[in-house]
Design a protein around this motif. Structure first.
Motif, mmCIF file in Angstrom:
data_model
loop_
_atom_site.group_PDB
_atom_site.id
_atom_site.type_symbol
_atom_site.label_atom_id
_atom_site.label_comp_id
_atom_site.label_asym_id
_atom_site.label_seq_id
_atom_site.Cartn_x
_atom_site.Cartn_y
_atom_site.Cartn_z
ATOM 1 N N ASP A 369 0.831 -1.204 0.000
ATOM 2 C CA ASP A 369 0.000 0.000 0.000
ATOM 3 C C ASP A 369 0.867 1.255 0.000
ATOM 4 O O ASP A 369 0.538 2.247 -0.670
ATOM 5 C CB ASP A 369 -0.916 0.008 1.221
ATOM 6 N N VAL A 370 1.959 1.222 0.753
ATOM 7 C CA VAL A 370 2.865 2.361 0.795
ATOM 8 C C VAL A 370 3.495 2.585 -0.571
ATOM 9 O O VAL A 370 3.597 3.725 -1.046
ATOM 10 C CB VAL A 370 3.939 2.157 1.885
ATOM 11 N N GLN A 371 3.903 1.514 -1.233
ATOM 12 C CA GLN A 371 4.493 1.662 -2.563
ATOM 13 C C GLN A 371 3.496 2.273 -3.539
ATOM 14 O O GLN A 371 3.847 3.158 -4.337
ATOM 15 C CB GLN A 371 4.972 0.306 -3.089
ATOM 16 N N ALA A 372 2.250 1.827 -3.479
ATOM 17 C CA ALA A 372 1.231 2.385 -4.373
ATOM 18 C C ALA A 372 1.032 3.877 -4.108
ATOM 19 O O ALA A 372 0.883 4.671 -5.044
ATOM 20 C CB ALA A 372 -0.080 1.627 -4.183
ATOM 21 N N ALA A 373 1.046 4.271 -2.832
ATOM 22 C CA ALA A 373 0.886 5.691 -2.496
ATOM 23 C C ALA A 373 2.094 6.502 -2.950
ATOM 24 O O ALA A 373 1.960 7.633 -3.433
ATOM 25 C CB ALA A 373 0.674 5.842 -0.989
ATOM 26 N N LEU A 374 3.297 5.943 -2.817
ATOM 27 C CA LEU A 374 4.501 6.632 -3.270
ATOM 28 C C LEU A 374 4.475 6.828 -4.787
ATOM 29 O O LEU A 374 4.853 7.894 -5.297
ATOM 30 C CB LEU A 374 5.746 5.828 -2.875
#
Length: 557
Positions: A369-374
């Motif tokens: 999820d963090v990668q998608a937000a980044l």
């Protein structure tokens, strides 16, 4: 922003006078419960007095408040009890000195509670009255960032990443305070504990999901974060600063280390690029995730774990420039990787972005999820007022808060252009009534890393401005002479004239760095606040010379 070195309860313009800090609805707490919390028996009918707020400042008192009368720099808060009662205070908490002052005055029509050290219990009482961090669901996840440099940017990065994850966020920091609405100007790196707990309750009332907060050593020393338990505490670095308060680096470290205890935080992320960070990670009494943002960690002056065999949980690898900023890989010791970008210049902003990322992961968010937000939001290109803030590109003109040796060195290294013949021109000074030992060190750093050094005034406070400049100049000139440096060292004041001089000397391919004051819009000289915004002065000087400036709504007109 300069920290206050001591609380002053008698100051008429105290921080908690700022409107908008409190929740709209507070369930009353009986005075008996407040007394019980601090070991004081409240007799008779007074025990049922309902308390709905708490204030350290008589001019900020609202009906239903407990007024805490503390000793100040010049007067005791007990001198203002009558004003507090007139404003609606229903009870007073003070010390023995305050009680003696009250005994000399007319009868006080509200109950008076005594504590040997009232400041030590204010945080606990604020948490009780505002129910700011209740057990169970409802309170925002709370991220606290401490360290010498990078606190402000890291908190902005945390919030930006959380927003990219779809969260509603709040912020308590140097530049501004956000509680889901309009910004509230911030007067201290961390507000008084009364305000902190009121703000946390306000954020809970507004349904925010998370909040980030700068936690300075002053905040810990002066009890401003007492009774606040952070879900994740983060550590950036430790370099020379605030020794006017702490005396030694060891005491400075021990103060910071108090944040990494079960009483103040549930989990931690610690940057271990130097011995201070490695020592903190080894000694913390809570679960720690370690982060290395330098491939070759440097030593320090702390005694701590040896470098040999030290492996961080997360490590920054493969940093490559992209525009003014950087792309990098954040790699876990198990081999998992995250791709991260920051649009802000400098290796220190890579470190800030990495810390923000790992803190959000430590707060329970999944790496995917963090990668998608980044990828979708580019959160670490958020503008941070007065922190490597770009005012123009030709010449490159930057305003930064760098006000200690380490920050100044990092800022100067970050703005150096690779273009042949490009010069770096710096305007800076040193703050009055603060650690004097760093002044010549900052002068020497500027001489080594800039082509033109313009020494001017920062915030002199009550100290002689010329004497401060001489301390900085001495370091710059000594380094120039002893090291054979090919730089020009000038003394130009006042500060707006120094900024104008820097622009006069700059060509389109050069870089101007105005350092030390960042977002601040007032300069304090002999107790008088003079309007001065480095960004405005720099923009005006550039425009007058025909250079094109960048528009930024955060720059005050």
């Amino acid at each position: 922003m300069s920290e206050l070195t001591a609380p002053d309860a008698s100051a008429p313009s105290g921080h908690d006078a700022t409107p908008g800090f409190r929740p709209a609805a507070v369930a009353a707490v009986p005075l008996a419960a407040i007394g019980e919390s601090i070991g004081v028996v409240v007799p008779g009918a007074s025990s049922a007095v309902p308390v709905t707020g708490i204030s350290l400042n008589s001019r900020a008192v609202r009906p239903g408040d407990l007024y805490v009368a503390l000793p100040g720099a010049t007067r005791h808060g007990a001198d203002f009890v009558a004003d507090a009662v007139d404003a609606g205070a229903v009870a007073v908490l003070t010390d023995d000195a305050g009680a003696r002052l009250l005994a000399l005055s007319n009868d006080i029509p509200v109950p008076v509670l005594l504590a040997a050290e009232p400041r030590n219990v204010v945080g606990r009482l604020s948490a009780l009255i505002y129910r700011s961090r209740p057990d169970g669901a409802g309170a925002p996840a709370l991220f606290g960032v401490t360290g010498t440099n990078g606190k402000t940017t890291t908190t902005y990065f945390i919030n930006a990443l959380l927003r990219a994850l779809g969260k509603r966020t709040g912020l308590i920091g140097t530049i501004e305070i956000l509680a889901g609405g309009e910004p509230i100007p911030s007067l201290l790196t961390t507000p008084e504990s009364t305000d902190v707990h009121a703000l946390l309750a306000l954020m809970r009332e507004r349904g925010l999901d998370a909040a980030s907060m700068e936690v300075s050593s002053h905040a810990i020393s002066f009890h401003r974060v007492d009774a606040v338990v952070f879900d994740v505490a983060g550590f950036t670095n430790l370099t020379q600063d605030h020794l006017d308060l702490h005396g030694t680096m060891e005491e400075y470290f021990q103060t910071k280390a108090q944040l990494f205890t079960p009483e103040r935080a549930r989990a931690a992320v610690v940057t271990v690029d130097d011995d201070w960070g490695r020592r903190l990670a080894a000694a913390a009494g809570i679960p720690v995730t370690t982060l290395a943002t330098s491939t070759a960690p440097t030593g320090g002056t702390a005694s701590g774990p040896a470098d040999t065999g030290w492996t961080a949980d997360w490590t920054v690898v493969r940093t490559t420039p992209r525009g003014l900023g950087s792309d990098f890989i954040l790699r876990h010791r198990d081999g998992a990787e995250l791709r991260v970008h920051t649009g802000l210049p400098g290796s220190f902003n890579v470190a800030n972005a990495a810390l923000a990322t790992v803190m959000v992961l430590a707060g329970g968010h999944e790496p995917a999820d963090v990668q998608a937000a980044l990828d979708a939001g580019d959160p670490f290109t958020v503008a941070v007022p007065g922190r490597m803030q770009l005012v123009s590109t030709a010449p490159a003109a930057v305003v930064d808060f760098a006000h200690n040796p380490d920050a100044l060195e990092r800022a100067l290294e970050a703005v150096r252009s690779p273009e042949p013949g490009s010069k770096v021109i710096i305007v800076f000074g040193a703050t009055g009534q603060r650690d004097q030992s760093k002044r010549p060190a900052m002068g020497a750093i500027a001489a080594r890393l800039a082509d033109t050094v313009i020494v001017s005034d920062d915030d002199p406070h009550d100290e002689d401005a010329a004497a401060i400049r001489q301390d900085v100049l001495a370091g710059a000139l000594a380094a120039k002479d002893s090291e054979g440096l090919d730089c020009t060292v000038l003394e130009v004041f006042p500060r707006d004239a120094a900024i104008l001089k820097a622009v006069e000397l700059a060509g389109a391919g050069d870089t101007i760095l105005v350092a030390g004051r960042g977002h601040e819009v007032w300069q304090e000289v002999k107790g008088v606040n003079l309007a001065l915004d480095d960004r405005v002065e720099l923009r005006n000087a550039l425009t007058a010379r025909g250079f094109t400036v960048l528009e930024d709504h955060r720059i005050e007109s």
